[in-house]
Write a protein that holds these residues in place. Structure first.
Motif, PDB file in Angstrom:
ATOM      1  N   ALA A 149       0.815  -1.215   0.000  1.00 45.66           N
ATOM      2  CA  ALA A 149       0.000   0.000   0.000  1.00 45.66           C
ATOM      3  C   ALA A 149       0.847   1.264   0.000  1.00 45.66           C
ATOM      4  O   ALA A 149       0.336   2.347  -0.290  1.00 45.66           O
ATOM      5  N   THR A 150       2.137   1.140   0.313  1.00 42.92           N
ATOM      6  CA  THR A 150       2.974   2.336   0.445  1.00 42.92           C
ATOM      7  C   THR A 150       3.620   2.765  -0.867  1.00 42.92           C
ATOM      8  O   THR A 150       4.317   3.773  -0.899  1.00 42.92           O
ATOM      9  N   PHE A 151       3.424   2.008  -1.952  1.00 43.24           N
ATOM     10  CA  PHE A 151       3.953   2.422  -3.247  1.00 43.24           C
ATOM     11  C   PHE A 151       2.933   2.065  -4.320  1.00 43.24           C
ATOM     12  O   PHE A 151       2.004   1.289  -4.080  1.00 43.24           O
ATOM     13  N   GLY A 152       3.100   2.658  -5.489  1.00 38.46           N
ATOM     14  CA  GLY A 152       2.094   2.507  -6.524  1.00 38.46           C
ATOM     15  C   GLY A 152       2.413   1.450  -7.547  1.00 38.46           C
ATOM     16  O   GLY A 152       1.885   0.346  -7.518  1.00 38.46           O
ATOM     17  N   ARG A 153       3.324   1.735  -8.454  1.00 38.32           N
ATOM     18  CA  ARG A 153       3.534   0.889  -9.620  1.00 38.32           C
ATOM     19  C   ARG A 153       4.626  -0.146  -9.366  1.00 38.32           C
ATOM     20  O   ARG A 153       5.668   0.166  -8.809  1.00 38.32           O
ATOM     21  N   ALA A 154       4.386  -1.356  -9.815  1.00 39.42           N
ATOM     22  CA  ALA A 154       5.403  -2.399  -9.725  1.00 39.42           C
ATOM     23  C   ALA A 154       5.576  -3.126 -11.059  1.00 39.42           C
ATOM     24  O   ALA A 154       6.321  -4.092 -11.145  1.00 39.42           O
ATOM     25  N   THR A 155       4.867  -2.676 -12.072  1.00 39.22           N
ATOM     26  CA  THR A 155       4.893  -3.335 -13.373  1.00 39.22           C
ATOM     27  C   THR A 155       6.097  -2.885 -14.184  1.00 39.22           C
ATOM     28  O   THR A 155       6.448  -1.712 -14.185  1.00 39.22           O
ATOM     29  N   SER A 156       6.690  -3.823 -14.889  1.00 41.63           N
ATOM     30  CA  SER A 156       7.736  -3.480 -15.836  1.00 41.63           C
ATOM     31  C   SER A 156       7.114  -2.796 -17.042  1.00 41.63           C
ATOM     32  O   SER A 156       5.979  -3.094 -17.418  1.00 41.63           O
ATOM     33  N   THR A 157       7.836  -1.858 -17.654  1.00 43.14           N
ATOM     34  CA  THR A 157       7.342  -1.212 -18.868  1.00 43.14           C
ATOM     35  C   THR A 157       7.941  -1.822 -20.133  1.00 43.14           C
ATOM     36  O   THR A 157       7.584  -1.423 -21.240  1.00 43.14           O
ATOM     37  N   THR A 158       8.871  -2.751 -19.980  1.00 43.04           N
ATOM     38  CA  THR A 158       9.331  -3.572 -21.091  1.00 43.04           C
ATOM     39  C   THR A 158       9.049  -5.023 -20.734  1.00 43.04           C
ATOM     40  O   THR A 158       8.891  -5.370 -19.560  1.00 43.04           O
ATOM     41  N   PRO A 159       8.979  -5.901 -21.726  1.00 46.64           N
ATOM     42  CA  PRO A 159       8.434  -7.234 -21.461  1.00 46.64           C
ATOM     43  C   PRO A 159       9.276  -8.159 -20.594  1.00 46.64           C
ATOM     44  O   PRO A 159       8.783  -9.174 -20.134  1.00 46.64           O
ATOM     45  N   GLY A 160      10.541  -7.866 -20.356  1.00 48.73           N
ATOM     46  CA  GLY A 160      11.381  -8.822 -19.653  1.00 48.73           C
ATOM     47  C   GLY A 160      11.976  -9.814 -20.634  1.00 48.73           C
ATOM     48  O   GLY A 160      12.011  -9.580 -21.844  1.00 48.73           O
ATOM     49  N   LYS A 161      12.426 -10.955 -20.114  1.00 49.96           N
ATOM     50  CA  LYS A 161      13.007 -11.982 -20.973  1.00 49.96           C
ATOM     51  C   LYS A 161      12.629 -13.371 -20.468  1.00 49.96           C
ATOM     52  O   LYS A 161      12.638 -13.641 -19.258  1.00 49.96           O
ATOM     53  N   VAL A 162      12.319 -14.250 -21.422  1.00 47.10           N
ATOM     54  CA  VAL A 162      12.094 -15.658 -21.105  1.00 47.10           C
ATOM     55  C   VAL A 162      13.413 -16.403 -21.254  1.00 47.10           C
ATOM     56  O   VAL A 162      14.117 -16.250 -22.254  1.00 47.10           O
ATOM     57  N   PHE A 163      13.746 -17.188 -20.234  1.00 41.10           N
ATOM     58  CA  PHE A 163      14.919 -18.059 -20.288  1.00 41.10           C
ATOM     59  C   PHE A 163      14.507 -19.408 -19.713  1.00 41.10           C
ATOM     60  O   PHE A 163      14.067 -19.498 -18.562  1.00 41.10           O
ATOM     61  N   GLU A 164      14.631 -20.451 -20.542  1.00 44.41           N
ATOM     62  CA  GLU A 164      14.177 -21.782 -20.160  1.00 44.41           C
ATOM     63  C   GLU A 164      12.733 -21.686 -19.654  1.00 44.41           C
ATOM     64  O   GLU A 164      11.858 -21.235 -20.403  1.00 44.41           O
ATOM     65  N   ASP A 165      12.451 -22.074 -18.412  1.00 42.03           N
ATOM     66  CA  ASP A 165      11.078 -22.015 -17.908  1.00 42.03           C
ATOM     67  C   ASP A 165      10.869 -20.842 -16.965  1.00 42.03           C
ATOM     68  O   ASP A 165      10.013 -20.877 -16.081  1.00 42.03           O
ATOM     69  N   LEU A 166      11.666 -19.781 -17.157  1.00 42.08           N
ATOM     70  CA  LEU A 166      11.560 -18.605 -16.305  1.00 42.08           C
ATOM     71  C   LEU A 166      11.186 -17.383 -17.130  1.00 42.08           C
ATOM     72  O   LEU A 166      11.599 -17.251 -18.284  1.00 42.08           O
ATOM     73  N   ILE A 167      10.424 -16.488 -16.531  1.00 37.67           N
ATOM     74  CA  ILE A 167      10.227 -15.159 -17.065  1.00 37.67           C
ATOM     75  C   ILE A 167      10.927 -14.196 -16.112  1.00 37.67           C
ATOM     76  O   ILE A 167      10.618 -14.154 -14.910  1.00 37.67           O
ATOM     77  N   ILE A 168      11.910 -13.463 -16.633  1.00 38.59           N
ATOM     78  CA  ILE A 168      12.746 -12.570 -15.831  1.00 38.59           C
ATOM     79  C   ILE A 168      12.253 -11.147 -16.043  1.00 38.59           C
ATOM     80  O   ILE A 168      12.130 -10.693 -17.188  1.00 38.59           O
ATOM     81  N   LEU A 169      11.980 -10.443 -14.945  1.00 45.60           N
ATOM     82  CA  LEU A 169      11.357  -9.127 -15.026  1.00 45.60           C
ATOM     83  C   LEU A 169      12.135  -8.066 -14.266  1.00 45.60           C
ATOM     84  O   LEU A 169      12.687  -8.334 -13.196  1.00 45.60           O
ATOM     85  N   GLY A 170      12.128  -6.863 -14.822  1.00 44.06           N
ATOM     86  CA  GLY A 170      12.486  -5.667 -14.089  1.00 44.06           C
ATOM     87  C   GLY A 170      11.207  -4.980 -13.644  1.00 44.06           C
ATOM     88  O   GLY A 170      10.159  -5.615 -13.497  1.00 44.06           O
ATOM     89  N   SER A 171      11.264  -3.661 -13.464  1.00 45.57           N
ATOM     90  CA  SER A 171      10.075  -2.934 -13.020  1.00 45.57           C
ATOM     91  C   SER A 171      10.251  -1.454 -13.305  1.00 45.57           C
ATOM     92  O   SER A 171      11.348  -0.994 -13.610  1.00 45.57           O
ATOM     93  N   ALA A 172       9.140  -0.711 -13.200  1.00 43.97           N
ATOM     94  CA  ALA A 172       9.171   0.742 -13.382  1.00 43.97           C
ATOM     95  C   ALA A 172       8.389   1.388 -12.251  1.00 43.97           C
ATOM     96  O   ALA A 172       7.261   1.845 -12.440  1.00 43.97           O
ATOM     97  N   PRO A 173       8.952   1.422 -11.036  1.00 46.78           N
ATOM     98  CA  PRO A 173       8.203   1.907  -9.875  1.00 46.78           C
ATOM     99  C   PRO A 173       8.088   3.422  -9.799  1.00 46.78           C
ATOM    100  O   PRO A 173       7.437   3.942  -8.887  1.00 46.78           O
ATOM    101  N   GLY A 174       8.707   4.141 -10.728  1.00 47.24           N
ATOM    102  CA  GLY A 174       8.720   5.596 -10.660  1.00 47.24           C
ATOM    103  C   GLY A 174      10.029   6.088 -10.077  1.00 47.24           C
ATOM    104  O   GLY A 174      10.822   5.317  -9.526  1.00 47.24           O
TER     105      GLY A 174
END
Length: 757
Positions: A166-191
């Motif tokens: 509740a103390t922060f707003g955005r946690a979504t990445s603004t670029t898709p990330g990368k798939v490697f084997e059976d993983l989806i690797i993500l960054g984020s754009a929290p502001g």
């Protein structure tokens, strides 16, 4: 000596061809940026330097709406996945444009691309999307949501960040990330404002949605780098995130992350130290998240010089040896090159003294890293001799005086007593989409723009208030007159110059915002305001409350009141024409995003506080202050560490008699495609797509798209032996004498003419 060089080149070519999977590598555009290494390189033979001028439009898939998409299509097994029809994910036949399925109304989806995964037998296929702070999976064969993924079909990306969601707003990445084997690797754009969320790097299982690993970019106690921050900075510092593009070395299982700057970008009083892992290229074990190596390109960043462009994975002949290297381009105009495995620089990088800060409590780092052999791709000093010769005399005199009065240089600390001028500024240099490579030959291509910034600081009026009504505060949450007044004032300051006093848009500058809520919901609007869209820049330093106020002001049709419907979009379920199989993703049960945001330091904190904000508009008022060219493509031969060639990107048609002059802002968010036949394709703000000779940068072909500012990265693919280039072109009309219906608007697909049988 020549014989040695030839033998070395042959050795590299043989080793490359013999490597497992290299025979089929670069034969598909199955990922954002082409493939795991993000090189945007394809090994197709049909389109060559000799016949590229014969390219013609094979078909156009119209988007069917007024949304300015910046989407990079993914193409697998003859199916192209695109974003169209009011934020719907659409699968089309990649050879004809025929619609196969539509998953409608994905409002809030990140608009740069999606992630694709498939089992080795190629039967089960998934698209992984980020949507309104969730991660979701869609069956690529049917277009329907996969409800067994995560919790009822989604993962809440605000969970697992070691702070109260509740103390922060955005946690979504603004670029898709990368798939490697059976993983989806993500960054984020929290502001990037004070007390934004932390930029943890995370990996999830693509089948279950289970969180597999987390890397803290702001180290916790006992972790490497913790001593480069004040004690417990991880509790209040935010950002330090990958909102840009991740690259993966599939063979070694190494993921390379360009890391952004810590918050607050321009006042680091509350974060004394070098601040690892801010502004680093960071290599992690892709399977475990374990740190392998890092290099910090800016220490204690107070200029917003974060890294965003995809690190390029190349093989070079260096010192008589074959070296697998990684090159990362920065906003401030440097290209840093390292051994991909060890992190050792291929050429020396010197720590050089830079000016000290005169601001209270600010301790600027005394040195900064400078590459010594590889030359910068931008000018890095602004002089009075650089003022644009096309300015009218009065404007030239005004800007000459302003430059002469300012402090100058890449690393001059900001002040509230004077201006600092620098090039490239915070939105100049290389940004997302702006790098590509010929991986096996050690060539890296950088799109860049010269966009001057005038920096100064002012005292922060108050702690940035966040939350309250406006962003998911509930169906009955009204918008107060005070909020609307605030939104109007902010709109006039930041938006009116491009979108007009009446929100109807201004040709060539900004799109209409009338009925915006039917196209963009409040959550998606936050992301657009943070990182920009198309020609529009991001405004990451506006608080969530300020963005909410702007949204309330520009969407009067969506605000609850007499006859109103509230500011949520889940009651609007209009479906586009075509084979719709689903709508809106999975039902999501998340707390309202408008909660009590973090507005002050932890109660135990006694150190200096960040009290200043940057006052200027990130170079946007003077997009062509310097002598041209304003945007370029720069080719580096990293076997030698030299610039191979440098050319202007595009042409500013508004200047009479200009030819290949380049475009201000021409490379922002644009992209390239590199082919094994010696071609480099590029889009540009001027509404054209170009093909260049990779040997010398000479232009071999261009096509008028009919619309300014084509969005997203182009892509190239092959179906049944025919090679295609696809460009997303949905901007405003270039020729106002034409009707909208006369100019294609959508995904324009080029190919060579079909041979008669």
């Amino acid at each position: 000596m020549q014989r040695t060089a030839i033998l070395g080149t042959l050795f590299l070519a043989v080793c490359w061809a013999c490597h497992p999977d290299h025979a089929t590598r670069y034969k598909a555009w199955s990922d954002y940026g082409g493939g795991p290494d993000h090189s945007k390189y394809v090994d197709y033979k049909q389109i060559t330097r000799e016949n590229v001028n014969q390219l013609e439009i094979a078909f156009v898939y119209p988007t069917g709406d007024n949304v300015n998409y910046r989407f990079n299509p993914v193409i697998v097994d003859g199916v192209m996945y695109v974003l169209a029809k009011n934020n719907s994910l659409v699968a089309i036949d990649a050879a004809t444009g025929k619609e196969l399925w539509i998953h409608a109304n994905l409002r809030g989806i990140i608009q740069r691309g999606v992630n694709f995964w498939q089992r080795k037998d190629r039967k089960e296929k998934r698209l992984l999307i980020c949507l309104n702070n969730t991660l979701q999976a869609i069956d690529a064969n049917t277009g329907k949501s996969i409800t067994t993924f995560g919790k009822g079909g989604y993962v809440d990306l605000k969970q697992g960040l070691d702070r109260d969601p509740a103390t922060f707003g955005r946690a979504t990445s603004t670029t898709p990330g990368k798939v490697f084997e059976d993983l989806i690797i993500l960054g984020s754009a929290p502001g990037e404002n004070l007390f934004s969320g932390p930029g943890h790097l995370r990996a999830y299982n693509v089948i279950t949605g289970e969180l597999v690993w987390v890397f803290h970019t702001i180290p916790h106690p006992g972790e490497y780098g913790y001593d480069t921050w004040p004690a417990e900075a991880y509790k209040y510092v935010g950002g330090t995130n990958t909102w840009g593009e991740i690259s993966v070395d599939e063979d070694r299982g190494i993921a390379y992350f360009p890391i952004g700057s810590p918050t607050y970008d321009y006042d680091g009083s509350d974060r004394a130290g070098s601040n690892l892992f801010g502004n680093c290229i960071l290599a992690l074990d892709a399977r475990t998240g374990k740190r392998l190596w890092h290099f910090q390109t800016v220490h204690h960043d107070i200029w917003d010089y974060d890294l965003t462009a995809a690190p390029q994975l190349i093989t070079v002949n260096h010192g008589g040896k074959k070296i697998d290297a990684v090159a990362v381009a920065s906003k401030h105009g440097f290209l840093f090159v390292f051994d991909r495995v060890t992190g050792k620089p291929l050429w020396p990088i010197e720590e050089r003294p830079v000016p000290a800060s005169d601001m209270p409590n600010e301790t600027a780092w005394p040195t900064q890293p400078f590459p010594t052999v590889v030359p910068p791709f931008n000018r890095q000093l602004v002089t009075v001799d650089d003022i644009n010769p096309y300015f009218p005399p009065a404007d030239k005199a005004k800007w000459t005086a302003r430059v002469a009065a300012a402090k100058n240089g890449l690393f001059h600390p900001l002040s509230d007593q004077y201006e600092v001028v620098t090039n490239p500024g915070a939105v100049g240099g290389a940004n997302f989409g702006n790098t590509a490579a010929d991986p096996k030959n050690g060539i890296v291509y950088v799109q860049t723009q010269e966009l001057v910034d005038f920096y100064s600081l002012k005292k922060r009026e108050s702690a940035p208030q966040r939350g309250g009504p406006g962003f998911g505060g509930g169906r009955n949450s009204g918008v107060s007159p005070e909020r609307l007044a605030q939104g109007k004032a902010l709109y006039m300051q930041h938006c009116q110059a491009c979108h007009g006093e009446n929100r109807a848009g201004i040709d060539g500058l900004g799109a209409t915002l009338i009925n915006l809520s039917t196209k963009v919901n409040a959550e998606a609007f936050k992301g657009i305001m943070a990182v920009g869209k198309g020609r529009m820049p991001g405004f990451p330093h506006l608080t969530e409350t300020e963005i909410a106020a702007i949204y309330a002001y520009v969407t009067p049709e969506a605000q609850r009141g007499p006859g109103g419907r509230g500011n949520r979009d889940d009651d609007r379920v209009e479906l586009p024409d075509g084979p719709v199989v689903a709508s809106g993703g999975v039902p999501v049960d998340l707390p309202p995003s408008g909660g009590q945001r973090m507005t002050d330091y932890p109660s135990a904190y006694t150190g200096p506080r960040s009290e200043y904000v940057e006052t200027n508009n990130w170079g946007l008022g003077v997009p062509n202050l310097l002598t041209p060219p304003w945007s370029l493509i720069v080719a580096y031969d990293l076997n030698e560490g030299k610039i191979k060639w440098k050319i202007p990107l595009g042409n500013d048609d508004s200047i009479p008699g200009s030819n290949n002059l380049s475009m201000p802002n021409g490379s922002q968010g644009k992209g390239m495609v590199v082919t094994s036949t010696g071609l480099l394709f590029s889009t540009c703000l001027d509404g054209r797509v170009y093909a260049y000779n990779t040997d010398d940068g000479s232009m071999l072909w261009s096509a008028e798209l009919g619309r300014s500012n084509p969005g997203g990265l182009p892509a190239m693919y092959e179906v049944d032996g025919r090679q295609y280039l696809v460009v997303c072109s949905v901007g405003s009309l270039k020729d106002k004498s034409k009707a909208e219906s006369d100019v294609p608007k959508g995904y324009i697909v080029y190919a060579l003419p079909k041979k008669e049988k």
